[in-house]
Scaffold this active site. Structure first.
Site, PDB file in Angstrom:
ATOM      1  N   LYS A  64       0.837  -1.206   0.000  1.00  5.87           N
ATOM      2  CA  LYS A  64       0.000   0.000   0.000  1.00  5.87           C
ATOM      3  C   LYS A  64       0.872   1.257   0.000  1.00  5.87           C
ATOM      4  CE  LYS A  64      -1.860   1.778   3.984  1.00  5.87           C
ATOM      5  NZ  LYS A  64      -1.634   3.218   4.068  1.00  5.87           N
ATOM      6  N   ASN A  65       1.891   1.271   0.849  1.00  7.03           N
ATOM      7  CA  ASN A  65       2.672   2.501   0.989  1.00  7.03           C
ATOM      8  C   ASN A  65       3.607   2.756  -0.195  1.00  7.03           C
ATOM      9  OD1 ASN A  65       1.327   2.864   3.331  1.00  7.03           O
ATOM     10  ND2 ASN A  65       3.083   2.543   4.700  1.00  7.03           N
ATOM     11  N   CYS A  72      -5.704   8.008   8.927  1.00  7.10           N
ATOM     12  CA  CYS A  72      -6.049   7.341  10.182  1.00  7.10           C
ATOM     13  C   CYS A  72      -5.803   8.280  11.355  1.00  7.10           C
ATOM     14  CB  CYS A  72      -5.174   6.096  10.348  1.00  7.10           C
ATOM     15  SG  CYS A  72      -5.810   4.657   9.512  1.00  7.10           S
ATOM     16  N   ARG A 103      -0.147  14.528  12.894  1.00  6.89           N
ATOM     17  CA  ARG A 103       0.272  14.343  11.511  1.00  6.89           C
ATOM     18  C   ARG A 103       0.362  15.662  10.734  1.00  6.89           C
ATOM     19  NH1 ARG A 103      -1.944   8.762   9.194  1.00  6.89           N
ATOM     20  NH2 ARG A 103       0.200   8.633   8.494  1.00  6.89           N
ATOM     21  N   ASP A 106       4.172   0.819  12.231  1.00  9.10           N
ATOM     22  CA  ASP A 106       2.996   0.147  11.672  1.00  9.10           C
ATOM     23  C   ASP A 106       2.805  -1.280  12.197  1.00  9.10           C
ATOM     24  OD1 ASP A 106       2.309   2.346  10.248  1.00  9.10           O
ATOM     25  OD2 ASP A 106       2.964   1.606   8.293  1.00  9.10           O
ATOM     26  N   ARG A 166      -8.435  -0.545   4.552  1.00 10.93           N
ATOM     27  CA  ARG A 166      -7.515   0.420   3.926  1.00 10.93           C
ATOM     28  C   ARG A 166      -6.172  -0.219   3.595  1.00 10.93           C
ATOM     29  NH1 ARG A 166      -8.175   6.279   6.285  1.00 10.93           N
ATOM     30  NH2 ARG A 166      -6.721   6.591   4.602  1.00 10.93           N
TER      31      ARG A 166
HETATM   32  C1  UD1 Z   1       4.075   6.843   6.233  1.00 12.33           C
HETATM   33  C2  UD1 Z   1       3.245   5.602   6.053  1.00 12.33           C
HETATM   34  C3  UD1 Z   1       2.700   5.111   7.382  1.00 12.33           C
HETATM   35  C4  UD1 Z   1       3.831   4.931   8.381  1.00 12.33           C
HETATM   36  C5  UD1 Z   1       4.674   6.198   8.482  1.00 12.33           C
HETATM   37  C6  UD1 Z   1       5.900   6.032   9.372  1.00 12.33           C
HETATM   38  C7  UD1 Z   1       2.351   5.913   3.818  1.00 12.33           C
HETATM   39  C8  UD1 Z   1       1.140   6.109   2.970  1.00 12.33           C
HETATM   40  N1  UD1 Z   1       2.157   5.896   5.142  1.00 12.33           N
HETATM   41  O1  UD1 Z   1       3.191   7.844   6.751  1.00 12.33           O
HETATM   42  O2  UD1 Z   1       2.047   3.858   7.158  1.00 12.33           O
HETATM   43  O3  UD1 Z   1       3.266   4.678   9.661  1.00 12.33           O
HETATM   44  O4  UD1 Z   1       5.127   6.574   7.162  1.00 12.33           O
HETATM   45  O5  UD1 Z   1       6.676   4.975   8.953  1.00 12.33           O
HETATM   46  O6  UD1 Z   1       3.443   5.712   3.317  1.00 12.33           O
HETATM   47  N2  UD1 Z   1       5.784  14.738  10.515  1.00 12.33           N
HETATM   48  C9  UD1 Z   1       5.870  16.069  10.802  1.00 12.33           C
HETATM   49  N3  UD1 Z   1       5.798  16.959   9.784  1.00 12.33           N
HETATM   50  C10 UD1 Z   1       5.640  16.569   8.481  1.00 12.33           C
HETATM   51  C11 UD1 Z   1       5.555  15.202   8.191  1.00 12.33           C
HETATM   52  C12 UD1 Z   1       5.630  14.289   9.234  1.00 12.33           C
HETATM   53  O7  UD1 Z   1       6.015  16.454  11.972  1.00 12.33           O
HETATM   54  O8  UD1 Z   1       5.569  17.440   7.599  1.00 12.33           O
HETATM   55  C13 UD1 Z   1       5.838  13.741  11.621  1.00 12.33           C
HETATM   56  C14 UD1 Z   1       4.534  12.969  11.750  1.00 12.33           C
HETATM   57  O9  UD1 Z   1       3.584  13.678  12.503  1.00 12.33           O
HETATM   58  C15 UD1 Z   1       4.987  11.712  12.427  1.00 12.33           C
HETATM   59  C16 UD1 Z   1       6.385  11.486  11.847  1.00 12.33           C
HETATM   60  O10 UD1 Z   1       6.795  12.741  11.309  1.00 12.33           O
HETATM   61  O11 UD1 Z   1       5.102  11.926  13.815  1.00 12.33           O
HETATM   62  C17 UD1 Z   1       6.426  10.422  10.761  1.00 12.33           C
HETATM   63  O12 UD1 Z   1       5.581  10.797   9.696  1.00 12.33           O
HETATM   64  P1  UD1 Z   1       5.866  10.373   8.180  1.00 12.33           P
HETATM   65  O13 UD1 Z   1       7.137   9.591   8.106  1.00 12.33           O
HETATM   66  O14 UD1 Z   1       5.715  11.570   7.340  1.00 12.33           O
HETATM   67  O15 UD1 Z   1       4.666   9.379   7.931  1.00 12.33           O
HETATM   68  P2  UD1 Z   1       3.636   9.377   6.728  1.00 12.33           P
HETATM   69  O16 UD1 Z   1       4.339   9.657   5.453  1.00 12.33           O
HETATM   70  O17 UD1 Z   1       2.434  10.154   7.097  1.00 12.33           O
END
Ligand code: UD1
Length: 418
Positions: free
Chosen positions: A22-23, A116, A121, A305, A397
């Site tokens: 998915k990711n 989710c 986030r 995850d 999902r």
């Molecule tokens: C992706 C994955 C999700 C996984 C996560 C961490 C997808 C579709 N989803 O989510 O399944 O759990 O990586 O491995 O690929 N953050 C900030 N600012 C930002 C972006 C992120 O503070 O602009 C923080 C987030 O709040 C969180 C952390 O960074 O605490 C990790 O987020 P991120 O690695 O961006 O996860 P996703 O890409 O949302």
């Protein structure tokens, strides 16, 4: 309301084929919208998030055809640059389209993302990096209004190795003027898969999988044919399903090198694991030991995850296990539901202390997010008696036909639609 009804206590035995990740599929489908030509993407899992991504592609003007696990995208006439709030709310990863739309249209209008409910986030890292690449961004009435002349390559340092921000910058950089270097980039295998796809459509991406990624802007991207990597989180969930029920399972097509952190813990807990080039096999030894301490980290650390599925496992292991969630601040929502099933878990801030009990009891529980929902299914498979798991839209999902996969390994599970 849809529910899974599970009669627990049956050891799982069998063989499953790993589904596409998915990711990885979501950013790759977004990337396909930038290609001038047809992209044929195989091994796309049959998930709600993939359906939503297809809808976004169609609204952007792409012609999309879906046949089984193959999605064909023709982006020769990309006319749209807007993603409605309602779609963005449903799927946080739709923010990945920002870099792709800006590349194709030099402007984008996207609703603020959802996903989710596992924490705040924020998307500050995405925005800061795109601004550095020459994009002007304003927030108006719940929409991000983005404009740029031409995206400009630059050096971007991420304060945290965010998966989504790394992907967004990669998509914005492939056709930007000059070279972009991302330092402290996320190193997840899905980032590497995205880079492989981008290079196949004509991009010049180097270093993906390490913390420094360099992207040299190119003038044109073309169509290609590509197969999505296997889903490491789904494969690990099914390995845990066999272990928690005292059975044996083989996942064909799973990639063990993507799962080192979890596989080494599963061995410590007492699982016998065999790997070869065709997949992974797990066999329960009959006893389940505790894990001392699990800390979630960016890859190659222990993945957030798979934290909740491991917590279901630790609930019925001997001794005490401690979990520390470092990535998302609200990722213990499954705990109260596991406690309903008889688990002994205490949460203190970002830590959870799990004292293993002899067995869980069937109960009516509710999934509040994707992986937490999978953890409840695992707990129900091992529990004595009948459980119902509601809120399964979340589980859908990320898991393709979860009840079919588990049932073919001997689980007594069915979906009830009311
Ligand atoms: C992706 C994955 C999700 C996984 C996560 C961490 C997808 C579709 N989803 O989510 O399944 O759990 O990586 O491995 O690929 N953050 C900030 N600012 C930002 C972006 C992120 O503070 O602009 C923080 C987030 O709040 C969180 C952390 O960074 O605490 C990790 O987020 P991120 O690695 O961006 O996860 P996703 O890409 O949302």
């Amino acid at each position: 309301m849809n529910k899974l009804v599970i009669d627990g206590g049956k050891p799982l035995y069998g063989e499953l084929r790993a589904q596409g990740a998915k990711n990885a599929v979501l950013p790759i489908l977004a990337a396909a919208s930038m290609a001038e030509g047809e992209c044929i993407i195989h091994n796309c899992p049959g998930l709600r998030d993939v359906e939503k991504t297809v809808i976004i592609l169609e609204r952007l003007g792409c012609k999309v055809k879906r046949e089984g696990n193959t999605v064909t995208i023709d982006s020769s006439v990309l006319t749209g640059c807007r993603i409605d709030e309602e779609l963005m709310r449903e799927m946080r990863s739709s923010i990945i389209f920002l870099g792709a739309i800006l590349t194709a249209c030099a402007k984008a209008e996207v609703g603020m993302p959802g996903g989710c409910p596992i924490g705040l986030r924020p998307i500050d890292l995405h925005i800061k990096s795109l601004k550095k690449m020459g994009v002007s961004i304003a927030e108006e009435h719940g929409y991000l209004q983005c404009r740029c002349e031409r995206l400009k390559g630059c050096d971007v340092h991420l304060d945290f190795p965010s998966v989504g921000a790394t992907e967004n910058i990669m998509l914005a950089a492939v056709k930007a003027e000059g070279t972009t270097t991302i330092t402290n980039a996320a190193r997840e295998p899905e980032i590497y898969d995205l880079a492989c796809f981008l290079n196949k459509i004509g991009a010049k991406v180097k270093g993906a999988g390490s913390s420094v990624i360099t992207i040299e802007g190119v003038e044109k991207l073309h169509g290609t044919e590509y197969a999505i990597m296997p889903d490491r989180i789904v494969a690990q969930t099914y390995l845990i399903a066999a272990l928690i029920t005292g059975g044996r399972i083989r996942i064909c097509g799973a990639e063990p090198s993507h799962m080192r952190a979890a596989l080494s813990l599963l061995s410590e807990m007492g699982a016998g694991i065999k790997e070869d080039e065709t997949g992974i096999e797990l066999k329960s030894s009959g006893t389940l030991k505790n894990v001392h301490i699990i800390r979630t980290m960016p890859y190659p650390g222990f993945p957030t995850d798979i934290q909740s599925p491991f917590m279901a496992l630790a609930s019925v292991a001997e001794g005490t296990s401690v979990f520390v969630e470092n990535i998302f601040e609200n990722r213990f929502r499954h705990v109260d539901e596991l406690v309903r099933m008889g688990a002994d878990i205490k949460v203190e801030g970002r830590s959870a202390v799990v004292r293993g009990v002899k067995r869980l009891c069937g109960a009516n529980v509710e999934a509040y997010e994707l992986r937490g929902g999978a953890a409840l299914v695992l707990a129900a498979l091992s529990a004595e008696g009948r459980s119902t798991v509601s809120g399964i839209d979340y589980i859908d999902r990320g898991y393709e036909d979860i009840e079919g996969c588990l049932a073919c390994c001997g689980a007594e599970i069915c979906r009830v639609c009311t």
